[in-house]
Design a protein around this motif. Structure first.
Motif, PDB file in Angstrom:
ATOM      1  N   ASP A 193       5.566  31.990  -5.716  1.00  0.00           N
ATOM      2  CA  ASP A 193       5.568  30.547  -5.997  1.00  0.00           C
ATOM      3  C   ASP A 193       6.968  29.951  -5.943  1.00  0.00           C
ATOM      4  OD1 ASP A 193       6.319  30.574  -9.267  1.00  0.00           O
ATOM      5  OD2 ASP A 193       5.309  32.356  -8.550  1.00  0.00           O
ATOM      6  N   ARG A 194       8.000  30.822  -5.933  1.00  0.00           N
ATOM      7  CA  ARG A 194       9.379  30.303  -5.929  1.00  0.00           C
ATOM      8  C   ARG A 194       9.897  30.020  -4.519  1.00  0.00           C
ATOM      9  NH1 ARG A 194      12.858  34.361  -9.066  1.00  0.00           N
ATOM     10  NH2 ARG A 194      14.476  32.777  -8.956  1.00  0.00           N
ATOM     11  N   ALA A 231       2.503  34.235 -11.732  1.00  0.00           N
ATOM     12  CA  ALA A 231       2.396  32.927 -12.382  1.00  0.00           C
ATOM     13  C   ALA A 231       1.179  32.165 -11.871  1.00  0.00           C
ATOM     14  CB  ALA A 231       3.663  32.123 -12.137  1.00  0.00           C
ATOM     15  N   GLY A 259      10.029  41.135 -12.092  1.00  0.00           N
ATOM     16  CA  GLY A 259       8.742  40.549 -12.478  1.00  0.00           C
ATOM     17  C   GLY A 259       7.658  41.604 -12.637  1.00  0.00           C
ATOM     18  N   ILE A 273      16.944  34.609 -15.606  1.00  0.00           N
ATOM     19  CA  ILE A 273      17.546  35.629 -14.746  1.00  0.00           C
ATOM     20  C   ILE A 273      18.645  34.955 -13.930  1.00  0.00           C
ATOM     21  CG2 ILE A 273      15.791  37.427 -14.457  1.00  0.00           C
ATOM     22  CD1 ILE A 273      14.519  35.917 -12.253  1.00  0.00           C
TER      23      ILE A 273
HETATM   24  N1  LIG Z   1       8.016  31.733 -11.044  1.00  0.00           N
HETATM   25  C1  LIG Z   1       7.632  32.960 -11.377  1.00  0.00           C
HETATM   26  N2  LIG Z   1       8.365  33.670 -12.256  1.00  0.00           N
HETATM   27  C2  LIG Z   1       7.950  34.906 -12.566  1.00  0.00           C
HETATM   28  C3  LIG Z   1       6.786  35.485 -11.994  1.00  0.00           C
HETATM   29  N3  LIG Z   1       6.662  36.757 -12.461  1.00  0.00           N
HETATM   30  C4  LIG Z   1       7.713  36.947 -13.309  1.00  0.00           C
HETATM   31  N4  LIG Z   1       8.482  35.834 -13.377  1.00  0.00           N
HETATM   32  C5  LIG Z   1       9.706  35.681 -14.169  1.00  0.00           C
HETATM   33  O1  LIG Z   1      10.595  36.736 -13.834  1.00  0.00           O
HETATM   34  C6  LIG Z   1      11.332  37.177 -14.944  1.00  0.00           C
HETATM   35  C7  LIG Z   1      11.219  38.660 -15.121  1.00  0.00           C
HETATM   36  O2  LIG Z   1       9.886  39.047 -15.393  1.00  0.00           O
HETATM   37  P1  LIG Z   1       9.472  40.469 -15.969  1.00  0.00           P
HETATM   38  O3  LIG Z   1       8.056  40.661 -15.599  1.00  0.00           O
HETATM   39  O4  LIG Z   1       9.767  40.587 -17.413  1.00  0.00           O
HETATM   40  O5  LIG Z   1      10.438  41.430 -15.137  1.00  0.00           O
HETATM   41  P2  LIG Z   1      10.620  43.025 -15.148  1.00  0.00           P
HETATM   42  O6  LIG Z   1      11.948  43.281 -15.751  1.00  0.00           O
HETATM   43  O7  LIG Z   1      10.586  43.454 -13.723  1.00  0.00           O
HETATM   44  O8  LIG Z   1       9.490  43.599 -15.945  1.00  0.00           O
HETATM   45  C8  LIG Z   1      10.798  36.391 -16.109  1.00  0.00           C
HETATM   46  O9  LIG Z   1      11.687  35.328 -16.333  1.00  0.00           O
HETATM   47  C9  LIG Z   1       9.446  35.895 -15.648  1.00  0.00           C
HETATM   48  O10 LIG Z   1       9.059  34.695 -16.275  1.00  0.00           O
HETATM   49  C10 LIG Z   1       6.017  34.689 -11.065  1.00  0.00           C
HETATM   50  O11 LIG Z   1       4.994  35.089 -10.502  1.00  0.00           O
HETATM   51  N5  LIG Z   1       6.501  33.444 -10.798  1.00  0.00           N
END
Ligand SMILES: Nc1nc2c(ncn2[C@@H]2O[C@H](COP(=O)(O)OP(=O)(O)O)[C@@H](O)[C@H]2O)c(=O)[nH]1
Ligand SMILES: [Mg+2]
Length: 359
Positions: A164-165, A193, A16, A287
């Motif tokens: 939030d999860r 989120a 995330g 994911i």
């Molecule tokens: N529920 C929720 N999902 C999140 C949050 N932040 C990221 N995600 C989800 O986590 C996944 C990966 O996010 P991303 O930021 O692209 O990951 P990265 O590869 O670490 O840059 C995506 O499906 C996002 O929608 C959050 O705060 N809450």
């Protein structure tokens, strides 16, 4: 103009990081401060970059390798973003990166003279529970498990994201476990989120709040093996429709077919975007075994569009290629007259890290 402050964020693929940095950029903007973003990835054609551009944040990309191996490209990106006089520059390290204190933060401070905040490492709480043995789940392959643990070891600030999860009891248990395992790291809980915890995070990484980093012992050969355990695929597919369709219907279709084609694969992150132009972009993610979720959408139906796919999974790149081809065929079957043409396709394992500096 005062020097910008650099916030470097590491963490496993799909943790995330991009979402957290985008939330931080918006949070700073609300306070009247300006943020710029430096994206990092092994390939080109990144959805992350498009998302920051969409919200009019200055963006630079360090592509073709990790930040340490591409240090001169990072230094060039730093100079370019500095031209927009941001207050804060957010730097995301590609998810397979290790040894960020010695090979990126240190050199940026000492060789480039930048003000770099203590190293933050972001974790997805659901995966963290599994890695720490707090919850069942399909274990990561050993190379990736080692990478995950070492990323946490070098964190000066562990950011528990996506809060939030989890409910409060699970979050408390996770926080306690991380605190016990990494007593010298500061801990903060955020949700991109729900726009939570961002101010706490900023406060924690203000100068002087964190001790000096403990040098990480890195076995370069093992590190290269860890990075190579991830298969990557980036694609851009031009879509031409004979009848207009909604962006959400198209995204849901590709999400469903990709989910099906990747059954049984440990998907670290699937990110797909449908782009009509620079201001109209829809996105879908998933994911692990999770369902595809539309994160962004736009109202207009489209006749032409560009579908971008960024996929990271613990498997062979060839398997990702086969799955993406199958999903495109599946999607085409649902939209009669849809013509698909690959404009860019690259599937690969990350190149072995070759840090330019190690301080
Ligand atoms: N529920 C929720 N999902 C999140 C949050 N932040 C990221 N995600 C989800 O986590 C996944 C990966 O996010 P991303 O930021 O692209 O990951 P990265 O590869 O670490 O840059 C995506 O499906 C996002 O929608 C959050 O705060 N809450
Ligand atoms: Mg990212």
């Amino acid at each position: 103009m005062s020097q910008p402050r650099y916030i470097l964020l590491g963490g496993f693929p799909g943790a995330g990081k991009t979402a957290a940095l985008l939330a931080l950029a918006r949070h700073l903007r609300k306070q009247g401060r300006t943020a710029a973003f430096i994206a990092n990835n092994h390939g080109a054609e990144l959805i992350d970059t498009a998302e920051f551009r969409l919200e009019a944040f200055p963006v630079e990309e360090v592509s073709g390798g990790d930040l340490a191996s591409r240090f001169s490209s990072l230094a060039a990106a730093v100079k370019k973003v500095a031209a927009s006089n941001p207050n804060v520059v957010l730097v995301e390290a590609v998810g397979t990166t290790l040894d960020l204190n010695a090979t990126v933060a240190g050199p940026l401070r000492r060789l480039e003279g930048l003000e770099v905040a203590p190293l933050s490492v972001l974790v997805d709480p659901v995966r963290a529970e599994q890695v720490l043995g707090l919850a069942p789940g399909k274990p990561l392959v050993p190379e990736l498990l080692a990478l995950y643990r070492q990323q946490l070891e070098e964190a000066q600030v562990i950011v528990i994201g996506q809060s939030d999860r989890l409910d409060d009891a699970r979050l408390d248990r996770l926080r306690q476990q991380l605190f016990t395992a990494h007593p010298s790291a500061k801990l903060v809980v955020i949700s991109a989120a729900q726009d939570r915890g961002l101010e706490d995070w900023l406060r924690l990484i203000k100068a002087g709040a964190v001790d000096r980093p403990v040098p990480l012992k890195v076995d370069l050969a093992a590190y290269a093996e860890s990075a190579a355990a991830v298969g990557c695929l980036n694609a851009v597919i031009e879509l031409t429709l004979s009848r207009e369709a909604s962006s959400t219907a198209l995204l849901e279709s590709i999400g469903r077919h990709l989910r099906h084609a990747l059954a049984g694969v440990d998907v670290l992150h699937l990110h797909a975007a449908l782009r009509l132009d620079d201001t109209r972009i829809g996105t879908i993610h998933f994911i692990g075994d999770g369902p595809p979720e539309v994160a962004r959408s736009f109202a207009e139906d489209l006749e032409f569009g560009e579908l971008m796919i960024n996929l990271r999974a613990a498997t062979h790149p060839e398997q990702l290629h086969t799955a993406v081809r199958a999903a495109i065929v599946g999607m085409a079957g649902e939209f009669p007259g849809l013509i698909t043409e690959f404009a860019h396709l690259h599937y690969f394992r990350p190149a072995p890290p070759q840090p330019v500096h190690r301080l």
